[in-house]
Scaffold this active site. Sequence first.
Site, PDB file in Angstrom:
ATOM      1  N   CYS A  34     -67.892-122.098  23.245  1.00 52.18           N
ATOM      2  CA  CYS A  34     -68.253-121.464  21.984  1.00 52.18           C
ATOM      3  C   CYS A  34     -67.204-121.806  20.935  1.00 52.18           C
ATOM      4  O   CYS A  34     -66.012-121.753  21.238  1.00 52.18           O
ATOM      5  CB  CYS A  34     -68.316-119.954  22.206  1.00 52.18           C
ATOM      6  SG  CYS A  34     -68.730-119.003  20.755  1.00 52.18           S
ATOM      7  N   PRO A  35     -67.610-122.204  19.763  1.00 50.50           N
ATOM      8  CA  PRO A  35     -68.965-122.218  19.195  1.00 50.50           C
ATOM      9  C   PRO A  35     -69.635-123.590  19.225  1.00 50.50           C
ATOM     10  O   PRO A  35     -70.656-123.782  18.577  1.00 50.50           O
ATOM     11  CB  PRO A  35     -68.722-121.786  17.755  1.00 50.50           C
ATOM     12  CG  PRO A  35     -67.421-122.459  17.405  1.00 50.50           C
ATOM     13  CD  PRO A  35     -66.603-122.413  18.701  1.00 50.50           C
TER      14      PRO A  35
END
Length: 74
Positions: free
Chosen positions: A13-14
């Site tokens: 993430c992200p």
Amino acid sequence: MTPVLYNLSGLKCPLPVIKTRKKLAAMASGTLIRVDTTDPLAVIDMPHFCNEDGHELVETEKTENGHRFLIRKR
């Protein structure tokens, strides 16, 4: 329609959402993309991303190493 396969295994993430957004931007409306991820947060992030950007999350599937998402571009 056969989905475009997009393997984002190993990204955290992200990055899965960022890369999926960029990939979808270059695709025609109505195109299907199947995204494979290993990031445990993707199960939260991908549905949120689809909702925010207006894409249809057709299917979410738990895999051995993470999750697989089938998305239809708006």
